[in-house]
Scaffold this active site. Structure first.
Site, mmCIF file in Angstrom:
data_model
loop_
_atom_site.group_PDB
_atom_site.id
_atom_site.type_symbol
_atom_site.label_atom_id
_atom_site.label_comp_id
_atom_site.label_asym_id
_atom_site.label_seq_id
_atom_site.Cartn_x
_atom_site.Cartn_y
_atom_site.Cartn_z
ATOM 1 N N ARG A 16 0.849 -1.172 0.020
ATOM 2 C CA ARG A 16 -0.102 0.041 -0.207
ATOM 3 C C ARG A 16 0.976 1.237 -0.031
ATOM 4 N NH1 ARG A 16 -3.932 -0.638 4.859
ATOM 5 N NH2 ARG A 16 -2.151 -1.875 5.759
ATOM 6 N N LYS A 116 -20.177 3.873 -8.314
ATOM 7 C CA LYS A 116 -19.590 2.874 -8.378
ATOM 8 C C LYS A 116 -19.296 2.524 -9.951
ATOM 9 C CE LYS A 116 -20.808 0.286 -4.403
ATOM 10 N NZ LYS A 116 -20.167 -0.766 -3.941
ATOM 11 N N ASP A 604 -29.768 -5.617 7.692
ATOM 12 C CA ASP A 604 -29.391 -4.743 6.643
ATOM 13 C C ASP A 604 -29.209 -5.210 5.272
ATOM 14 O OD1 ASP A 604 -29.475 -2.755 8.547
ATOM 15 O OD2 ASP A 604 -27.300 -3.069 9.268
ATOM 16 N N GLU A 610 -26.848 -2.587 -5.471
ATOM 17 C CA GLU A 610 -25.808 -2.561 -6.329
ATOM 18 C C GLU A 610 -25.564 -3.875 -6.818
ATOM 19 O OE1 GLU A 610 -23.329 -0.953 -3.164
ATOM 20 O OE2 GLU A 610 -22.211 -3.156 -3.371
ATOM 21 N N CYS A 648 -29.275 1.368 1.571
ATOM 22 C CA CYS A 648 -28.950 2.899 1.292
ATOM 23 C C CYS A 648 -28.382 3.033 0.070
ATOM 24 C CB CYS A 648 -27.878 3.567 2.336
ATOM 25 S SG CYS A 648 -26.598 2.504 2.761
ATOM 26 N N HIS A 699 -24.258 11.712 5.982
ATOM 27 C CA HIS A 699 -22.840 11.947 5.382
ATOM 28 C C HIS A 699 -22.092 13.243 5.465
ATOM 29 C CE1 HIS A 699 -25.061 8.658 3.190
ATOM 30 N NE2 HIS A 699 -23.981 7.940 3.330
HETATM 31 ZN ZN ZN Z 1 -27.172 2.616 5.151
#
Ligand code: ZN
Length: 768
Positions: A16, A116, A604, A610, A648, A699
């Site tokens: 990394r 994405k 969840d 996605e 979400c 956010h």
């Molecule tokens: Zn969420």
């Protein structure tokens, strides 16, 4: 002669290095020259590694300091006005400002949006386009990196994101218009880059056009023809390879075949069935690059199967025009399996990361070129590994398979419909308030986890710390007046890893990092075998939390589709099958939570949307098994247990009808940033169960006022019944600080109370 080539190599470095250097530069700890030097060192190392692996053609300009779509914005001068660049090349700081925004020295400029990259977990920076905007060559990176490689003795194949895909990936600002209107303005920049690459001595240039393999309108397809006729004319001395991946060409095949380019790359891992129609009509003398090594997953390839595809290609089009490659850029897999010291040796023998995948490409190329005998040893070792995986007891658990095979419709249904269940579930005020699960994961929480990991805290000390966090958080929630409480998820590092670590069939790497966005990398778990749950995973902390309060505490689980979506998954059985096994494991947990007295359980599924396939035709099948997995996980409980789910993402309306089929009693969804669109969806479609569209955006550190939240709730009242509406933030609070969290929740509770009917004043019973 067939050629072994690669579409792209992960830029981050085995340890990394790129992350460390970039973040050090951002925080002012190292000068720009040091970051640039790290970049150059990594590029050189990666070129060398690929040459040493035996590749014939190595990519350049696949390296990026942040993201290749952002690089393309820089190349084409597509820099939004707010960054204040008034001409000249895009410098490194403007480049990073576009990626991250700036909040310093009196400047406050927002970052560009991020989303994405197709169906991967990699996020790219979304180009912003204005009607009638102009483009100009504003970065010489593709040419510089070609020359940098050349100076080191590598004749590379520069890689660009193709012009049509670049436009289709962007968003239009202000007035919506067809982004392809900009194509004619954009193409000259590409023409200039190609001309410069030709002048610098390049032979082949790869143009990534993954969008070509998606569902496309006739107008969009026509744009491809226009673009490549233009480019072919501008750079006649160059050979262009158009690269498609992640899907099959299908209806785009005639367009792809007619492009006036020297070669085409196709993804045969995702879409093997496109090979036959392609071979049938492939013109003589044009290169066909077959992506037969999976660039999206970590398994060692079945070389015999891949070779069978390649041999069919050789038979039809000849060895000279046949290229061998990974299916897509290797950006989506970890760098080097050799770094893993702790993986079980059996499992390790079944895996291949970027470096190992290149060796596979080379072996296959040699087999096509010199015959199978030339690589007999490699093929034999590969066949042994494949056979050992196929029959391994560590992978195949007959009990799990039997149980999954016996799942029937009755396992997917709750006993009664929601309207009936509701009457037996918790009594709550109108507009019940709750949160999504996590509370701030402070530095203190992360430090405690690290100390446990480093042996500086005993498990007992760590548990005491977690218990104290939970107790404190419950007390705060009671003081705030929330109706349904959560324990706060302090014991979880990550919502998938936490469960993977406790499930059978999962493994974890030490260095298996892949880029998520910018310098944020993730280490996805690896699902290698049949999944089962040896023992309860969350019951202990949930029951502890419930024992500390008289208010209901939600049990918190991650759903099967999300666990699947955020892991490297098995390629030896359909995803649907793995999802079913995960669902059964979660089902066991749900049952145990219920038996332990937890009356509200949230599963969840933030990744359900996605997971949608790239092509519409495949949506119904996916949604069918994804919904069934959720139902299998949740439907065992009694009517009195309230099942919640959470999702979400912004393009919720794509799947709005699907949530009804999931049949959760309550769903909470992100909507603070896409509110009006979402409400439009509910205007047309009457959702029957209960729902909490997030009332503020977690956010951002901004604290919403009670009045704002009331207004948001009133907008919901226009399209939903009062008795359906829950009041909650739009996602978990783990990235927030405590102060802003408490302030926001206080306003949220106050807003809900304002909307509740005032209780009738107590009056004396009417006399007789
Ligand atoms: Zn969420």
């Amino acid at each position: 002669m067939p050629i072994a080539h690669n579409l792209g190599f992960p830029p981050l470095g085995p340890n990394r290095e790129l992350k460390r250097a970039t973040e050090a530069y951002w925080s002012g700890k190292i000068p720009r020259a040091d970051l640039l030097r790290t970049g150059a060192t990594l590029r050189a190392a990666h070129w060398r590694l690929q040459r040493d692996a035996g590749l014939d053609l190595i990519p350049s300009n696949d390296f990026s300091y942040y993201d290749r779509v952002l690089d393309t914005c820089a190349m084409a001068g597509a820099v939004p006005a707010r960054y204040g660049l008034s001409g000249g090349p895009v410098d490194l700081d403007t480049y990073f400002a576009m990626a991250r925004g700036v909040q310093a020295g009196g400047r406050d400029v927002t970052a560009m949006e991020m989303t994405k990259w197709f169906d991967t977990n990699y996020h790219y920076i979304v180009p912003e386009f204005d009607r009638g905007q102009t483009f100009r060559l504003a970065s010489s990176k593709p040419v510089d990196e070609f020359q940098e490689a050349k100076a080191l003795g590598f004749h590379t194949k520069p890689v660009l994101i193709g012009p049509v895909t670049f436009l289709l990936l962007g968003k239009t600002r202000a007035a919506a218009f067809d982004r392809l209107e900009l194509l004619d303005a954009l193409l000259p920049v590409y023409g200039e880059v190609l001309a410069r690459l030709a002048a610098a001595g390049a032979t082949w240039v790869q143009l990534d056009e993954p969008s070509l393999a998606l569902d496309r309108t006739p107008q969009e397809l026509a744009a491809y023809g226009r673009a490549y006729r233009f480019l072919a004319e501008r750079a006649p001395q160059l050979k262009l390879l158009v690269a498609t991946y992640f899907a099959g060409l299908d209806d785009s095949l005639p367009t792809a075949r007619e492009l006036p380019v020297a070669g085409l790359h196709v993804d045969l891992v995702r879409a093997p069935r496109q090979l036959d129609p392609l071979l049938k009509t492939w013109p003589k003398g044009r290169v066909l690059s077959l992506g037969v090594i999976d660039g999206r997953n970590v398994w060692r390839a079945d070389l015999a199967a891949a070779l069978a595809l390649l041999e069919r290609g050789r038979e039809r089009i000849g060895a000279d025009e046949l290229w061998v490659a990974p299916s897509c850029s290797l950006l989506h897999v970890p760098v080097d399996l050799d770094l893993e010291r702790r993986l079980d040796p059996d499992l390790k023998g079944w895996l291949a990361f970027a470096k190992q995948k290149l060796a596979e490409v080379v072996t296959l190329t040699r087999a096509v070129r010199d015959g199978r005998e030339a690589v007999a040893g490699e093929l034999e070792a590969n066949a042994r590994a494949i056979a050992s995986r196929r029959s391994s007891r560590r992978i195949h658990d007959p009990a799990v398979k039997q149980r999954a095979g016996a799942v029937g419709d009755r396992d997917l249904r709750r006993a009664s419909p929601h309207a009936t269940r509701r009457k037996q579930q918790l009594r709550l005020p109108l507009f019940p308030t709750t949160t999504i699960g996590s509370f701030p994961q402070t530095a203190e929480v992360r430090a405690a986890r690290k100390q446990l990991h480093d042996g500086k805290l005993t498990p007992q000390e760590y548990d005491a710390f977690i218990a104290e966090q939970i107790a404190r958080t419950l007390k705060l929630q009671e003081d705030l007046g929330l109706d349904v409480l959560v324990h706060g998820e302090f014991e979880r590092n990550d919502m998938v890893e936490y469960f993977g670590e406790q499930l059978q069939g999962f493994a974890f790497t030490e260095h298996g990092w892949v880029q998520s966005y910018g310098t944020r990398y993730v280490k996805p778990p690896l699902i290698y075998g049949d999944v089962s749950r040896p023992k309860p995973m969350t019951v202990r902390w949930s029951t502890y939390a419930q024992s500390r309060t008289a208010k209901p505490v939600k049990g918190m689980l991650t759903g099967p589709v999300t666990i699947l979506q955020w892991s490297f998954v098995r390629d030896d059985q359909p995803r649907a099958e793995t999802a079913k096994q995960l669902a059964l494991a979660i089902r066991d947990e749900v049952k145990d939570l219920e038996a332990a007295g937890i009356r509200v359980i949230q599963i969840d599924e933030p990744a359900l949307r996605e997971g949608l396939p790239l092509k519409r035709a495949e949506w119904p099948a996916y949604l069918d098994w994804a919904v069934n997995a959720f139902r299998l996980a949740t439907s065992s409980v009694s009517d009195a247990t309230q099942i919640h789910t959470h999702m979400c993402y912004s393009e919720f309306n794509d799947v709005i009808r699907v949530i009804e089929k999931m049949d959760a009693d309550v769903i909470s969804i992100e909507s603070a940033r896409s509110g009006s669109e979402l409400l439009d969806g509910f205007r047309e479609y009457k959702y029957p169960n209960e729902i909490g569209p997030g009332v503020y955006d977690i956010h951002s550190p901004r604290v919403p006022s009670a009045a704002e939240i009331v207004a948001a709730l009133q907008r919901m009242q226009a399209v939903l019944h009062d008795r359906q509406i829950w009041v909650n933030p739009d996602c978990g609070l783990k990235t927030r600080g405590w102060d802003e969290t408490l302030a926001a929740l206080r306003n949220m509770v106050q807003a809900a109370r304002q909307l509740r009917p005032v209780p009738a004043p107590a009056s004396a019973p009417a006399g007789g």
